[in-house]
Design an enzyme around this catalytic site. Structure first.
Site, PDB file in Angstrom:
ATOM      1  CD  GLU A 114      -4.364 -76.898 -15.278  1.00 22.74           C
ATOM      2  OE1 GLU A 114      -4.633 -76.119 -14.345  1.00 22.74           O
ATOM      3  OE2 GLU A 114      -3.339 -77.599 -15.312  1.00 22.74           O
ATOM      4  CE  LYS A 116      -7.008 -67.173 -12.943  1.00 24.62           C
ATOM      5  NZ  LYS A 116      -7.978 -66.732 -11.940  1.00 24.62           N
ATOM      6  CG  ASP A 118     -13.783 -66.229  -9.644  1.00 23.65           C
ATOM      7  OD1 ASP A 118     -12.704 -65.887  -9.125  1.00 23.65           O
ATOM      8  OD2 ASP A 118     -14.693 -65.443  -9.914  1.00 23.65           O
ATOM      9  CE1 TYR A 226      -3.330 -74.305  -9.055  1.00 27.45           C
ATOM     10  CE2 TYR A 226      -5.724 -74.486  -9.003  1.00 27.45           C
ATOM     11  CZ  TYR A 226      -4.563 -73.826  -8.647  1.00 27.45           C
ATOM     12  OH  TYR A 226      -4.631 -72.692  -7.888  1.00 27.45           O
ATOM     13  CE  LYS A 316      -8.319 -63.493 -14.397  1.00 28.58           C
ATOM     14  NZ  LYS A 316      -8.404 -62.219 -13.830  1.00 28.58           N
ATOM     15  CB  CYS A 410     -22.806 -32.593   3.986  1.00 23.50           C
ATOM     16  SG  CYS A 410     -22.830 -34.261   4.661  1.00 23.50           S
ATOM     17  CB  CYS A 413     -24.085 -32.788   8.707  1.00 20.78           C
ATOM     18  SG  CYS A 413     -22.725 -32.095   7.764  1.00 20.78           S
ATOM     19  CB  CYS A 427     -19.068 -33.337   4.273  1.00 26.27           C
ATOM     20  SG  CYS A 427     -19.694 -32.799   5.870  1.00 26.27           S
ATOM     21  CB  CYS A 433     -20.717 -34.532   9.254  1.00 24.33           C
ATOM     22  SG  CYS A 433     -21.557 -35.595   8.058  1.00 24.33           S
TER      23      CYS A 433
HETATM   24  C1  9MJ Z   1      -7.194 -72.119 -11.217  1.00 27.01           C
HETATM   25  N1  9MJ Z   1      -7.449 -71.034 -10.485  1.00 27.01           N
HETATM   26  O1  9MJ Z   1      -8.100 -72.845 -11.574  1.00 27.01           O
HETATM   27  C2  9MJ Z   1      -3.691 -72.312 -11.569  1.00 27.01           C
HETATM   28  N2  9MJ Z   1      -5.829 -72.401 -11.543  1.00 27.01           N
HETATM   29  O2  9MJ Z   1      -1.273 -72.533 -11.747  1.00 27.01           O
HETATM   30  C3  9MJ Z   1      -5.363 -73.400 -12.352  1.00 27.01           C
HETATM   31  N3  9MJ Z   1      -4.771 -71.742 -11.059  1.00 27.01           N
HETATM   32  C4  9MJ Z   1      -2.341 -71.901 -11.260  1.00 27.01           C
HETATM   33  N4  9MJ Z   1      -4.028 -73.337 -12.367  1.00 27.01           N
HETATM   34  C5  9MJ Z   1      -0.173 -71.908 -11.288  1.00 27.01           C
HETATM   35  N5  9MJ Z   1      -6.131 -74.289 -13.022  1.00 27.01           N
HETATM   36  C6  9MJ Z   1      -0.555 -70.873 -10.481  1.00 27.01           C
HETATM   37  C7  9MJ Z   1      -1.952 -70.884 -10.466  1.00 27.01           C
END
Ligand code: 9MJ
Length: 670
Positions: A114, A116, A118, A226, A316, A410, A413, A427, A433
């Protein structure tokens, strides 16, 4: 002015002021200055005084204070919310797959891969198909209640649409801002003269933590689901992640369509490359991909480590980098006088975010990297962390630029800069200060310290620079008239600050200790100290050895504590704060108010390992909980020790969260 004219003007003023009140108190987003507000307010007051028959009970002049604000109470997750272990390289992924194969004794493992997102992990609880609660991840066991805000997410169903739904289901997913929504939001923020958000994640988190759901509603938040936590009242077995995603969709929940069923490490890596290629065209921000062993019986066989499952891993993306020039190097003064060099950069986009500053950590690090003003540098930003300089492009260094000479005085000051044995430059000005003064005030007033709302940076700067507030204790002698005279202040703001100051006088020992800004003492240490000593007097009388007896306090922290409390100046500030009325309950006496257990009905079952059932019961009651003998719909939590028996089954049946002894201990220690 005739009576008719006055009536018309009063109506206009009342409407205008009500509107600006809402912008100010409810939306936290004022449109006009305090001075302008005060002018209108006084005009109305004067008219109402002259024509008392025009004064109505709902006039802004008749209102006291602001609307009450909700808070984010604790929510125990029915099943823990897991986090994911990380993989950064292809060989990390191959190792992960190898471990899975070895443990399962099979090859060619099917995985669901899947994107991931943010964003912000969330757990949404539906009972009989209706959304009843939404909570953040928190520490995985207990999160914060954000139901009102999650309800405003347009893509989050308030009611599941399938014909048959489970009695209880905790749906797990990610709240995020689509890229387009993020840009739109930032454009709006800027148009209103507000600060832009650094990235979609911050914007999503900030939006979800708004106290007023009306604000959250105005933010283009989205949701993708998910996973699941607790399920009760559902007979059909769930066999795989693939089946789960399909089922979640069928229930009417939004599921990211970009997932894929793949085989082995090779399949995972092919998916990774494909998503990396598509990343910039995806409508949402991602920081990697996730691989999950598809079959649930395999997941169960693999099990879960302390916080993250053995059956999943987050792969990542590499941090993003960009080249830019160093315009200047500034030295910032922290609250304890520590000097931090910061590179001011030619603004550059790094992974979709504009970066204009990067930390250089400390003088030693700066010297080691030899970053110079005029250099071309590689700026790196990984996910959320503060951007840093990954390296200098030496070939592009202009001729004649000199190494940065770290100041010996510094910059705020002029006091001498002390170089300590370690890497820190400090400092020597102390509270003489202005920069240190400002930072220590800012820290003292911050949310997790004494939480003095309305005491913003601008006001702190004016108070500190004018020398009106030298130590934090001076805050408590400020008067309304005096405050109202500062720039960008008015009577209303002055009242707000005074009200927060008055409120801050009642605090806890832990917050007080944290607020003092003792070097090396963060929130966790402050809490441990408060618990260990119970009150301030024994703490101030302690020596290094006595401090070392506190859990997690080592020689460095013990030394810092002793030095701090030995300092006459610090003792006099503490005495002045107490004279000003700052007080707290001794720790052992903190009982029935607030806290995660106050007003909750709990049931104890099974054998506890480090206390008897009676002891646990007394401790729970001391914190405001009701301890019941059997599980019912009214039960908030079941606390299960070893060999818990039927009460846990009953709890699952009713969808009552079950927590373990470690959680109980954490609550008792809170
Ligand atoms: C995100 N952040 O998209 C999980 N996640 O599964 C997906 N996070 C996850 N799966 C188990 N697609 C713990 C976190």
């Amino acid at each position: 002015m005739t009576l008719a004219e006055a009536r018309e003007r009063v109506a206009v003023l009342q409407r205008t002021l009500a509107y600006h009140n809402h912008r100010y108190y409810v939306q936290d987003d004022p449109e006009i200055s305090d001075a302008e507000y005060d002018r209108l307010f006084h005009e109305l007051l004067a008219l109402e005084e002259r024509y008392p028959e025009l004064r109505s009970p709902d006039s802004p002049t008749q209102r006291v204070g602001a609307p009450a604000r909700a808070d984010f109470g604790p929510v125990a997750h029915g099943q823990p919310m897991l986090s994911l272990a990380n993989a950064f390289t292809e060989s990390d992924v191959e190792d992960f797959d190898k471990r899975v194969r070895e443990r399962l004794g099979r090859s060619a493992i099917p995985y669901v891969a899947e994107p991931k997102l943010d964003g912000l992990a969330i757990s949404i609880r539906y009972e009989d198909g209706r959304l009843v609660q939404a909570a953040t991840r928190g520490d995985g066991a207990v999160g914060e209640d954000v139901t009102g805000n999650v309800r405003t997410i347009r893509t989050c169903p308030l009611k599941l649409t399938a014909r048959r739904v489970p009695g209880v289901i905790e749906v797990r997913g990610e709240v995020y801002l689509p890229k387009a929504g993020f840009q739109e939001l930032n454009a709006r923020q800027e148009a209103q003269g507000l600060k832009a958000f650094a990235n979609p994640r911050n914007a999503a988190a900030g939006s979800l933590r708004q106290l007023d759901p009306a604000i959250t509603a105005g933010r283009p938040l989205r949701l993708f689901c998910y996973g699941v936590g607790l399920i009760a009242g559902w007979e059909e077995p769930l066999v795989s992640q693939e089946a789960l995603l399909t089922w979640l969709r069928a229930l009417g929940l939004p599921v990211n369509p970009d997932w894929s069923l793949v085989t082995g490490a090779e399949g995972c890596l092919a998916y990774y490359r494909e998503i990396a290629d598509r990343r910039k065209d995806l409508p949402y921000e991602i920081d990697g991909v996730v691989y999950k062993v598809n079959h649930f019986d395999d997941q169960r066989a693999l099990g879960t480590l302390a916080r993250s499952p053995r059956w999943a891993v987050a792969h990542k993306f590499a941090p993003e980098e960009a080249l830019t020039q160093v315009r200047a190097i500034e030295v910032q003064v922290g609250r304890t006088g520590a000097l931090t060099p910061v590179a001011v950069l030619e603004p550059v986009m790094v992974g979709g975010v504009t970066v204009s500053h990067a930390t250089l950590h400390n003088p030693e690090e700066l010297a080691r990297r030899d970053v110079r003003v005029g250099d071309t540098v590689r700026v790196r930003r990984a996910g959320d962390v503060i951007p840093e300089i990954a390296g200098v492009v030496r070939e592009q260094r202009p001729e004649g630029i000199r190494p940065f000479a770290f100041p010996t005085q510094c910059p705020a000051c002029g006091a001498p800069v002390l170089r300590e044995e370690g890497v820190v430059a400090r400092c020597a000005g102390g509270l003489a200060c202005p920069a240190q003064r400002r930072q220590s005030l800012r820290h003292f007033a911050s949310r997790r310290a004494l939480d003095i709302e309305g005491l913003g940076d601008k006001l702190i700067e004016q108070l500190a620079d004018a020398g009106r507030v030298v130590t934090v204790a001076d805050l408590y002698s400020l008067t309304r008239d005096e405050l109202a005279r500062y720039e960008r202040m008015g009577e209303r703001s002055a009242d707000r600050v005074l009200k927060s100051l008055a409120r801050s006088r009642t605090t806890t020992l832990a917050r007080f200790l944290y607020a003092l800004g003792i070097p090396e003492v963060g929130e966790a240490t402050a809490l441990a100290l408060a618990r260990h000593f119970g009150d301030l007097e024994p703490l101030m009388a302690a020596d290094e050895e006595a401090f070392m007896a506190v859990p997690d306090v080592g020689p460095v922290v013990a030394r810092a504590l002793q030095t701090f409390f030995a300092e006459a100046h610090n003792r006099s500030v503490i005495a002045a704060l107490r004279r000003a009325g700052v007080h707290w309950e001794p720790v052992a006496a903190i009982a029935t108010q607030g806290g995660p257990l106050a007003g909750k009905t709990v049931v104890l079952t099974g054998v506890l390992s480090d206390m008897t059932r009676e002891e646990a019961k007394a401790a729970l009651q001391a914190r405001g909980a009701k301890v019941a003998a059997s599980v019912s719909r009214q039960t908030d939590f079941v606390i299960a020790g070893r060999d818990p028996g039927g009460k846990v089954d009953k709890a699952r049946e009713w969808g009552v969260p079950v927590v373990d002894e470690a959680r109980l201990r954490a609550w008792l220690n809170e």
